[in-house]
Design a protein around this motif. Structure first.
Motif, PDB file in Angstrom:
ATOM      1  N   ALA A  27      22.218  19.552 -13.397  1.00 26.89           N
ATOM      2  CA  ALA A  27      20.764  19.690 -13.512  1.00 26.89           C
ATOM      3  C   ALA A  27      20.146  20.229 -12.231  1.00 26.89           C
ATOM      4  O   ALA A  27      19.258  21.092 -12.281  1.00 26.89           O
ATOM      5  CB  ALA A  27      20.137  18.347 -13.887  1.00 26.89           C
ATOM      6  N   ASP A  28      20.616  19.764 -11.083  1.00 26.94           N
ATOM      7  CA  ASP A  28      20.105  20.265  -9.796  1.00 26.94           C
ATOM      8  C   ASP A  28      20.362  21.762  -9.655  1.00 26.94           C
ATOM      9  O   ASP A  28      19.488  22.513  -9.216  1.00 26.94           O
ATOM     10  CB  ASP A  28      20.780  19.553  -8.626  1.00 26.94           C
ATOM     11  N   VAL A  29      21.569  22.174 -10.004  1.00 20.69           N
ATOM     12  CA  VAL A  29      21.937  23.592  -9.892  1.00 20.69           C
ATOM     13  C   VAL A  29      21.087  24.429 -10.845  1.00 20.69           C
ATOM     14  O   VAL A  29      20.578  25.490 -10.469  1.00 20.69           O
ATOM     15  CB  VAL A  29      23.445  23.787 -10.158  1.00 20.69           C
ATOM     16  N   LEU A  30      20.895  23.946 -12.066  1.00 13.87           N
ATOM     17  CA  LEU A  30      20.076  24.684 -13.029  1.00 13.87           C
ATOM     18  C   LEU A  30      18.618  24.740 -12.581  1.00 13.87           C
ATOM     19  O   LEU A  30      17.963  25.777 -12.756  1.00 13.87           O
ATOM     20  CB  LEU A  30      20.195  24.056 -14.411  1.00 13.87           C
ATOM     21  N   ASP A  31      18.111  23.667 -11.996  1.00 17.52           N
ATOM     22  CA  ASP A  31      16.746  23.680 -11.461  1.00 17.52           C
ATOM     23  C   ASP A  31      16.609  24.719 -10.345  1.00 17.52           C
ATOM     24  O   ASP A  31      15.599  25.424 -10.262  1.00 17.52           O
ATOM     25  CB  ASP A  31      16.352  22.301 -10.932  1.00 17.52           C
ATOM     26  N   ALA A  32      17.615  24.815  -9.496  1.00 17.71           N
ATOM     27  CA  ALA A  32      17.603  25.820  -8.430  1.00 17.71           C
ATOM     28  C   ALA A  32      17.629  27.221  -9.014  1.00 17.71           C
ATOM     29  O   ALA A  32      16.960  28.137  -8.509  1.00 17.71           O
ATOM     30  CB  ALA A  32      18.782  25.603  -7.485  1.00 17.71           C
ATOM     31  N   ALA A  33      18.385  27.405 -10.091  1.00 18.63           N
ATOM     32  CA  ALA A  33      18.451  28.713 -10.749  1.00 18.63           C
ATOM     33  C   ALA A  33      17.091  29.081 -11.344  1.00 18.63           C
ATOM     34  O   ALA A  33      16.625  30.220 -11.192  1.00 18.63           O
ATOM     35  CB  ALA A  33      19.527  28.714 -11.830  1.00 18.63           C
ATOM     36  N   VAL A  34      16.438  28.139 -11.992  1.00 20.43           N
ATOM     37  CA  VAL A  34      15.114  28.396 -12.571  1.00 20.43           C
ATOM     38  C   VAL A  34      14.115  28.735 -11.465  1.00 20.43           C
ATOM     39  O   VAL A  34      13.317  29.665 -11.605  1.00 20.43           O
ATOM     40  CB  VAL A  34      14.641  27.189 -13.411  1.00 20.43           C
ATOM     41  N   ALA A  35      14.168  28.008 -10.361  1.00 22.78           N
ATOM     42  CA  ALA A  35      13.265  28.288  -9.245  1.00 22.78           C
ATOM     43  C   ALA A  35      13.493  29.693  -8.688  1.00 22.78           C
ATOM     44  O   ALA A  35      12.549  30.384  -8.319  1.00 22.78           O
ATOM     45  CB  ALA A  35      13.450  27.241  -8.146  1.00 22.78           C
ATOM     46  N   SER A  61      26.288  15.649 -14.873  1.00 28.49           N
ATOM     47  CA  SER A  61      27.637  15.738 -14.293  1.00 28.49           C
ATOM     48  C   SER A  61      27.554  16.209 -12.848  1.00 28.49           C
ATOM     49  O   SER A  61      26.773  17.103 -12.518  1.00 28.49           O
ATOM     50  CB  SER A  61      28.502  16.708 -15.089  1.00 28.49           C
ATOM     51  N   PRO A  62      28.363  15.626 -11.983  1.00 26.58           N
ATOM     52  CA  PRO A  62      28.347  16.034 -10.577  1.00 26.58           C
ATOM     53  C   PRO A  62      29.000  17.401 -10.377  1.00 26.58           C
ATOM     54  O   PRO A  62      29.890  17.792 -11.141  1.00 26.58           O
ATOM     55  CB  PRO A  62      29.167  14.944  -9.886  1.00 26.58           C
ATOM     56  N   VAL A  63      28.537  18.119  -9.367  1.00 26.29           N
ATOM     57  CA  VAL A  63      29.154  19.387  -8.968  1.00 26.29           C
ATOM     58  C   VAL A  63      29.304  19.399  -7.452  1.00 26.29           C
ATOM     59  O   VAL A  63      28.520  18.782  -6.736  1.00 26.29           O
ATOM     60  CB  VAL A  63      28.356  20.627  -9.423  1.00 26.29           C
ATOM     61  N   GLY A  64      30.311  20.113  -7.000  1.00 29.02           N
ATOM     62  CA  GLY A  64      30.550  20.246  -5.574  1.00 29.02           C
ATOM     63  C   GLY A  64      30.670  21.702  -5.182  1.00 29.02           C
ATOM     64  O   GLY A  64      30.553  22.605  -6.020  1.00 29.02           O
ATOM     65  N   ASP A  65      30.940  21.911  -3.914  1.00 28.17           N
ATOM     66  CA  ASP A  65      31.019  23.270  -3.379  1.00 28.17           C
ATOM     67  C   ASP A  65      32.134  24.107  -4.000  1.00 28.17           C
ATOM     68  O   ASP A  65      32.039  25.324  -4.036  1.00 28.17           O
ATOM     69  CB  ASP A  65      31.211  23.224  -1.863  1.00 28.17           C
ATOM     70  N   ASP A  66      33.173  23.482  -4.476  1.00 34.16           N
ATOM     71  CA  ASP A  66      34.297  24.214  -5.044  1.00 34.16           C
ATOM     72  C   ASP A  66      34.195  24.406  -6.548  1.00 34.16           C
ATOM     73  O   ASP A  66      35.108  24.955  -7.166  1.00 34.16           O
ATOM     74  CB  ASP A  66      35.618  23.495  -4.719  1.00 34.16           C
ATOM     75  N   ASP A  67      33.100  23.958  -7.153  1.00 34.04           N
ATOM     76  CA  ASP A  67      32.960  24.039  -8.605  1.00 34.04           C
ATOM     77  C   ASP A  67      32.298  25.339  -9.041  1.00 34.04           C
ATOM     78  O   ASP A  67      31.448  25.891  -8.339  1.00 34.04           O
ATOM     79  CB  ASP A  67      32.132  22.857  -9.129  1.00 34.04           C
ATOM     80  N   GLU A  68      32.699  25.797 -10.237  1.00 33.00           N
ATOM     81  CA  GLU A  68      32.093  26.969 -10.849  1.00 33.00           C
ATOM     82  C   GLU A  68      31.278  26.517 -12.055  1.00 33.00           C
ATOM     83  O   GLU A  68      31.810  25.899 -12.974  1.00 33.00           O
ATOM     84  CB  GLU A  68      33.159  27.957 -11.304  1.00 33.00           C
ATOM     85  N   VAL A  69      29.997  26.809 -12.028  1.00 31.69           N
ATOM     86  CA  VAL A  69      29.083  26.486 -13.125  1.00 31.69           C
ATOM     87  C   VAL A  69      28.824  27.768 -13.905  1.00 31.69           C
ATOM     88  O   VAL A  69      28.314  28.731 -13.365  1.00 31.69           O
ATOM     89  CB  VAL A  69      27.746  25.914 -12.584  1.00 31.69           C
ATOM     90  N   ALA A  70      29.224  27.767 -15.177  1.00 27.23           N
ATOM     91  CA  ALA A  70      29.053  28.936 -16.031  1.00 27.23           C
ATOM     92  C   ALA A  70      27.923  28.684 -17.020  1.00 27.23           C
ATOM     93  O   ALA A  70      27.884  27.646 -17.675  1.00 27.23           O
ATOM     94  CB  ALA A  70      30.341  29.242 -16.779  1.00 27.23           C
ATOM     95  N   VAL A  71      26.979  29.636 -17.105  1.00 28.16           N
ATOM     96  CA  VAL A  71      25.853  29.533 -18.028  1.00 28.16           C
ATOM     97  C   VAL A  71      26.105  30.538 -19.149  1.00 28.16           C
ATOM     98  O   VAL A  71      26.113  31.757 -18.919  1.00 28.16           O
ATOM     99  CB  VAL A  71      24.525  29.820 -17.311  1.00 28.16           C
TER     100      VAL A  71
END
Length: 78
Positions: A27-35, A61-71
């Motif tokens: 959710a944090d990563v997606l919020d950053a993407a929307v911003a 779900s937690p994410v870290g620096d080594d994770d790939e988030v695919a939209v």
């Protein structure tokens, strides 16, 4: 920062196919993407599935620096 991969219409809305975005959860990563990418991206995001490292995940779900988030937007075809 998580590595974010954007496909099809999401790539078009963002103007790029990948990026690095901050966040400790999906959710944090997606919020950053929307911003970063704005309203059109936010509207399209509602229809998307999100995977982390090839696995479908919940937004908390937690994410870290080594994770790939695919939209991934919905796939249409015939």
């Amino acid at each position: 920062m998580a590595q974010v991969r954007l496909f099809a219409s999401m790539r078009e809305a963002a103007g790029r196919s990948h990026d690095e975005l901050p966040g400790t959860t999906v959710a944090d990563v997606l919020d950053a993407a929307v911003a970063r990418y704005g309203d059109e991206f936010a509207q399209r995001l509602q229809q998307c599935r999100v995977w982390v490292n090839g696995e479908s995940v919940a937004e908390d779900s937690p994410v870290g620096d080594d994770d790939e988030v695919a939209v991934l937007p919905p796939v249409s075809g015939g």
